[in-house]
Structure formats: structure tokens, C-alpha cells
Design a protein around this motif. Structure first.
Motif, PDB file in Angstrom:
ATOM      1  N   GLY A   7      11.078  55.760  85.808  1.00 16.69           N
ATOM      2  CA  GLY A   7      11.422  54.347  85.819  1.00 16.69           C
ATOM      3  C   GLY A   7      12.884  54.081  86.072  1.00 16.69           C
ATOM      4  O   GLY A   7      13.741  54.924  85.827  1.00 16.69           O
ATOM      5  N   ALA A   8      13.154  52.887  86.586  1.00 16.00           N
ATOM      6  CA  ALA A   8      14.538  52.488  86.847  1.00 16.00           C
ATOM      7  C   ALA A   8      15.281  52.315  85.529  1.00 16.00           C
ATOM      8  O   ALA A   8      14.701  51.887  84.536  1.00 16.00           O
ATOM      9  CB  ALA A   8      14.554  51.181  87.632  1.00 16.00           C
ATOM     10  N   PRO A   9      16.583  52.608  85.516  1.00 10.81           N
ATOM     11  CA  PRO A   9      17.368  52.364  84.303  1.00 10.81           C
ATOM     12  C   PRO A   9      17.750  50.886  84.215  1.00 10.81           C
ATOM     13  O   PRO A   9      17.778  50.178  85.226  1.00 10.81           O
ATOM     14  CB  PRO A   9      18.606  53.235  84.532  1.00 10.81           C
ATOM     15  CG  PRO A   9      18.772  53.256  86.019  1.00 10.81           C
ATOM     16  CD  PRO A   9      17.373  53.248  86.584  1.00 10.81           C
ATOM     17  N   ALA A  10      18.065  50.435  83.024  1.00 12.08           N
ATOM     18  CA  ALA A  10      18.464  49.031  82.841  1.00 12.08           C
ATOM     19  C   ALA A  10      19.708  48.691  83.654  1.00 12.08           C
ATOM     20  O   ALA A  10      19.904  47.538  84.032  1.00 12.08           O
ATOM     21  CB  ALA A  10      18.689  48.747  81.360  1.00 12.08           C
ATOM     22  N   SER A  11      20.529  49.696  83.954  1.00 13.60           N
ATOM     23  CA  SER A  11      21.742  49.450  84.739  1.00 13.60           C
ATOM     24  C   SER A  11      21.429  49.004  86.169  1.00 13.60           C
ATOM     25  O   SER A  11      22.300  48.479  86.864  1.00 13.60           O
ATOM     26  CB  SER A  11      22.618  50.705  84.766  1.00 13.60           C
ATOM     27  OG  SER A  11      21.928  51.777  85.378  1.00 13.60           O
ATOM     28  N   ALA A  12      20.190  49.188  86.616  1.00 15.99           N
ATOM     29  CA  ALA A  12      19.807  48.773  87.970  1.00 15.99           C
ATOM     30  C   ALA A  12      19.283  47.344  88.020  1.00 15.99           C
ATOM     31  O   ALA A  12      18.992  46.837  89.099  1.00 15.99           O
ATOM     32  CB  ALA A  12      18.751  49.733  88.521  1.00 15.99           C
ATOM     33  N   CYS A  13      19.159  46.681  86.868  1.00 14.29           N
ATOM     34  CA  CYS A  13      18.539  45.354  86.832  1.00 14.29           C
ATOM     35  C   CYS A  13      19.216  44.342  87.741  1.00 14.29           C
ATOM     36  O   CYS A  13      18.551  43.564  88.425  1.00 14.29           O
ATOM     37  CB  CYS A  13      18.525  44.812  85.412  1.00 14.29           C
ATOM     38  SG  CYS A  13      17.362  45.656  84.312  1.00 14.29           S
ATOM     39  N   GLU A  14      20.539  44.330  87.748  1.00 18.30           N
ATOM     40  CA  GLU A  14      21.242  43.278  88.487  1.00 18.30           C
ATOM     41  C   GLU A  14      21.300  43.552  89.985  1.00 18.30           C
ATOM     42  O   GLU A  14      20.926  42.715  90.790  1.00 18.30           O
ATOM     43  CB  GLU A  14      22.660  43.115  87.930  1.00 18.30           C
ATOM     44  CG  GLU A  14      23.351  41.886  88.463  1.00 18.30           C
ATOM     45  CD  GLU A  14      24.672  41.609  87.757  1.00 18.30           C
ATOM     46  OE1 GLU A  14      25.620  41.210  88.442  1.00 18.30           O
ATOM     47  OE2 GLU A  14      24.730  41.795  86.525  1.00 18.30           O
ATOM     48  N   ASN A  15      21.757  44.758  90.376  1.00 17.09           N
ATOM     49  CA  ASN A  15      21.880  45.035  91.818  1.00 17.09           C
ATOM     50  C   ASN A  15      20.622  45.651  92.410  1.00 17.09           C
ATOM     51  O   ASN A  15      20.493  45.758  93.623  1.00 17.09           O
ATOM     52  CB  ASN A  15      23.093  45.921  92.107  1.00 17.09           C
ATOM     53  CG  ASN A  15      22.989  47.300  91.489  1.00 17.09           C
ATOM     54  OD1 ASN A  15      21.918  47.772  91.113  1.00 17.09           O
ATOM     55  ND2 ASN A  15      24.125  47.975  91.376  1.00 17.09           N
ATOM     56  N   MET A  16      19.696  46.076  91.559  1.00 16.90           N
ATOM     57  CA  MET A  16      18.403  46.637  91.964  1.00 16.90           C
ATOM     58  C   MET A  16      18.533  47.864  92.856  1.00 16.90           C
ATOM     59  O   MET A  16      17.647  48.166  93.647  1.00 16.90           O
ATOM     60  CB  MET A  16      17.529  45.568  92.621  1.00 16.90           C
ATOM     61  CG  MET A  16      17.258  44.399  91.684  1.00 16.90           C
ATOM     62  SD  MET A  16      15.923  43.329  92.206  1.00 16.90           S
ATOM     63  CE  MET A  16      14.503  44.285  91.692  1.00 16.90           C
ATOM     64  N   LEU A  17      19.632  48.591  92.712  1.00 19.41           N
ATOM     65  CA  LEU A  17      19.836  49.809  93.494  1.00 19.41           C
ATOM     66  C   LEU A  17      19.443  51.033  92.683  1.00 19.41           C
ATOM     67  O   LEU A  17      19.944  51.229  91.580  1.00 19.41           O
ATOM     68  CB  LEU A  17      21.306  49.937  93.909  1.00 19.41           C
ATOM     69  CG  LEU A  17      21.777  49.005  95.011  1.00 19.41           C
ATOM     70  CD1 LEU A  17      23.288  49.131  95.182  1.00 19.41           C
ATOM     71  CD2 LEU A  17      21.060  49.311  96.320  1.00 19.41           C
ATOM     72  N   PRO A  18      18.551  51.856  93.213  1.00 20.98           N
ATOM     73  CA  PRO A  18      18.234  53.102  92.519  1.00 20.98           C
ATOM     74  C   PRO A  18      19.445  54.030  92.538  1.00 20.98           C
ATOM     75  O   PRO A  18      20.245  53.991  93.466  1.00 20.98           O
ATOM     76  CB  PRO A  18      17.086  53.699  93.335  1.00 20.98           C
ATOM     77  CG  PRO A  18      16.828  52.808  94.470  1.00 20.98           C
ATOM     78  CD  PRO A  18      17.816  51.696  94.446  1.00 20.98           C
ATOM     79  N   ILE A  19      19.582  54.823  91.517  1.00 22.77           N
ATOM     80  CA  ILE A  19      20.696  55.775  91.472  1.00 22.77           C
ATOM     81  C   ILE A  19      20.182  57.097  92.028  1.00 22.77           C
ATOM     82  O   ILE A  19      19.909  58.038  91.298  1.00 22.77           O
ATOM     83  CB  ILE A  19      21.243  55.907  90.040  1.00 22.77           C
ATOM     84  CG1 ILE A  19      21.601  54.526  89.504  1.00 22.77           C
ATOM     85  CG2 ILE A  19      22.475  56.809  90.010  1.00 22.77           C
ATOM     86  CD1 ILE A  19      21.991  54.513  88.040  1.00 22.77           C
ATOM     87  N   HIS A  20      19.982  57.106  93.343  1.00 22.15           N
ATOM     88  CA  HIS A  20      19.507  58.305  94.039  1.00 22.15           C
ATOM     89  C   HIS A  20      20.695  58.897  94.777  1.00 22.15           C
ATOM     90  O   HIS A  20      21.070  58.410  95.846  1.00 22.15           O
ATOM     91  CB  HIS A  20      18.385  57.956  95.032  1.00 22.15           C
ATOM     92  CG  HIS A  20      17.123  57.502  94.382  1.00 22.15           C
ATOM     93  ND1 HIS A  20      16.003  57.150  95.104  1.00 22.15           N
ATOM     94  CD2 HIS A  20      16.784  57.338  93.080  1.00 22.15           C
ATOM     95  CE1 HIS A  20      15.045  56.784  94.273  1.00 22.15           C
ATOM     96  NE2 HIS A  20      15.505  56.898  93.038  1.00 22.15           N
ATOM     97  N   THR A  21      21.297  59.913  94.210  1.00 22.97           N
ATOM     98  CA  THR A  21      22.511  60.502  94.763  1.00 22.97           C
ATOM     99  C   THR A  21      22.306  60.915  96.215  1.00 22.97           C
ATOM    100  O   THR A  21      21.318  61.551  96.563  1.00 22.97           O
ATOM    101  CB  THR A  21      22.932  61.727  93.923  1.00 22.97           C
ATOM    102  OG1 THR A  21      23.082  61.301  92.566  1.00 22.97           O
ATOM    103  CG2 THR A  21      24.233  62.313  94.416  1.00 22.97           C
ATOM    104  N   GLY A  22      23.268  60.509  97.057  1.00 19.88           N
ATOM    105  CA  GLY A  22      23.253  60.922  98.457  1.00 19.88           C
ATOM    106  C   GLY A  22      22.313  60.134  99.342  1.00 19.88           C
ATOM    107  O   GLY A  22      22.101  60.517 100.492  1.00 19.88           O
ATOM    108  N   THR A  23      21.741  59.039  98.843  1.00 16.59           N
ATOM    109  CA  THR A  23      20.824  58.250  99.669  1.00 16.59           C
ATOM    110  C   THR A  23      21.303  56.807  99.747  1.00 16.59           C
ATOM    111  O   THR A  23      22.072  56.344  98.912  1.00 16.59           O
ATOM    112  CB  THR A  23      19.400  58.261  99.094  1.00 16.59           C
ATOM    113  OG1 THR A  23      19.397  57.564  97.839  1.00 16.59           O
ATOM    114  CG2 THR A  23      18.889  59.678  98.906  1.00 16.59           C
ATOM    115  N   GLN A  24      20.830  56.115 100.767  1.00 17.32           N
ATOM    116  CA  GLN A  24      21.128  54.698 100.968  1.00 17.32           C
ATOM    117  C   GLN A  24      19.818  53.968 101.246  1.00 17.32           C
ATOM    118  O   GLN A  24      18.860  54.564 101.753  1.00 17.32           O
ATOM    119  CB  GLN A  24      22.075  54.511 102.161  1.00 17.32           C
ATOM    120  CG  GLN A  24      23.473  55.068 101.941  1.00 17.32           C
ATOM    121  CD  GLN A  24      24.225  54.308 100.852  1.00 17.32           C
ATOM    122  OE1 GLN A  24      24.126  53.090 100.747  1.00 17.32           O
ATOM    123  NE2 GLN A  24      24.968  55.043 100.033  1.00 17.32           N
TER     124      GLN A  24
END
Length: 198
Positions: free
Chosen positions: A28-45
Motif C-alpha cells: 500500500g501507498a504510504p500516507a506521505s503520498a496522499c497529497e502529491n499521489m506519487l509512489p516512492i519507486h526509486t529510479g522511476t517516473q
């Protein structure tokens, strides 16, 4: 030719591996992604192509106390972050009900039911239906559903949006009276059309 002992090589690499972790959230997504909705997937866009997903929403109008069913149509996906928002806002609005299998609720904007995210990387499909309830007070004139949808760790789309959903004239949760002048309503509708929300 130098010979490297595998144990020595591992001993030298282990600290670097621990200091430079590869971030991914298969549960699941972390709460830190709620606002910008960006997954924290290192090295990806995020993908720059149009998203192969669209929303199917059960009603064009929302009314407090009445559930709204939302489906994400397109190819199967593994990751998800889904919110309802007021037009122009990044705060999660309303309450999601118990989500389908392989997904779970996520606290966003201080609301324990503010968003839905994946609970594992099993495939989800357009058959999965998410149920949203408007708040009892503070309803804006329109809302949109916004999602980040991931087919895999490296392939995902952000800012996938539904068409606007209007507040029903019978709603009692509005932040202001729904009785706007015809000119105000026409200008607001024109703005939404120009921005592609209608």
C-alpha cells in the motif's frame, strides 16, 4: 589476477545496500503520498503517455448520505491510490467504505477513511468497485476522483481524473447555498469544460 572472497565482497557491499534502500510499497501507498499521489519507486517516473484508465462513476451528482460507486476501467493493475477531492484541492474528501479484496483504507488529510490503496500486488480489475460517501458538512459544489494507478513497479500513471461530480441541489452538506445565479453557474461550467473536467 585478484581473487575476491565472496564473504569479503558481501561485507563491503552490505552497508551500501542498507544505506541506499530501494523504496517500494507492495502493501500500500504510504500516507506521505496522499497529497502529491506519487509512489516512492526509486529510479522511476510516471508515464507521460495518456493513462489507459478511466473512471466509471455511478452518478453524476452526489448527495450526503448516498454512496457513490467508482470503478477504474482499463487493463488490470497492481497498485492504486484513490481519493475524492474538491476541485483545485489536494485534500482527501469524504469517506471510503470497506474496499474490495486486495485493497485497504489509507488515512489521508487526517481522515482514516480518506483514501483507498492496494494491500498487495495481486491484480485488480475494472470489476472492483470502490464505494465513497460524501462528508456530512463542507461539501464543495463539485468533486473529482483522482488516482495513481500502477501496472507494475516501473509503469504507473498519476493524476488520473474522473469527470466532475456535481453536488445535488438537495444536499445539506454544502459549504454555501447551492442557489447560484445562472450566470455564475454558466461561468463555472465553462471553466470546467475548458479544463477538461466535463
Amino acid at each position: 589476477m585478484a581473487y575476491w572472497n565472496p564473504f569479503l565482497l558481501f561485507s563491503l557491499m552490505a552497508p551500501w545496500i542498507m544505506l541506499c534502500p530501494s523504496h517500494a510499497f507492495p502493501t500500500g501507498a504510504p500516507a506521505s503520498a496522499c497529497e502529491n499521489m506519487l509512489p516512492i519507486h526509486t529510479g522511476t517516473q510516471p508515464q507521460q503517455t495518456p493513462a489507459p484508465y478511466e473512471f466509471l462513476v455511478s452518478t453524476p451528482y452526489f448527495l450526503n448520505g448516498q454512496p457513490v460507486n467508482v470503478q477504474i476501467l482499463g487493463s488490470a493493475y497492481r497498485g492504486l491510490l484513490l481519493e475524492a477531492r474538491a476541485f483545485g484541492s489536494t485534500a482527501a474528501l469524504g469517506f471510503w467504505q470497506t474496499p474490495p479484496n486486495n485493497t485497504k483504507l489509507l488515512q489521508c488529510s487526517g481522515n482514516p477513511q480518506g483514501a483507498v490503496t492496494h494491500s498487495n500486488t495481486n491484480l485488480k480489475t475494472g470489476q472492483d468497485s470502490y464505494t465513497w460517501l460524501p462528508p456530512n458538512s463542507g461539501c464543495p459544489s463539485v468533486i473529482i476522483f483522482v488516482a495513481t494507478v500502477a501496472q507494475s513497479h516501473d509503469i504507473y500513471w498519476t493524476n488520473v481524473k474522473s469527470k466532475v461530480i456535481w453536488r445535488n441541489s438537495k444536499a445539506t452538506c454544502g459549504v454555501e447555498s447551492f442557489t447560484r445565479s445562472f450566470a455564475d453557474a454558466a461561468i463555472f461550467s465553462l471553466l470546467l469544460i475548458l479544463l477538461g473536467y466535463i
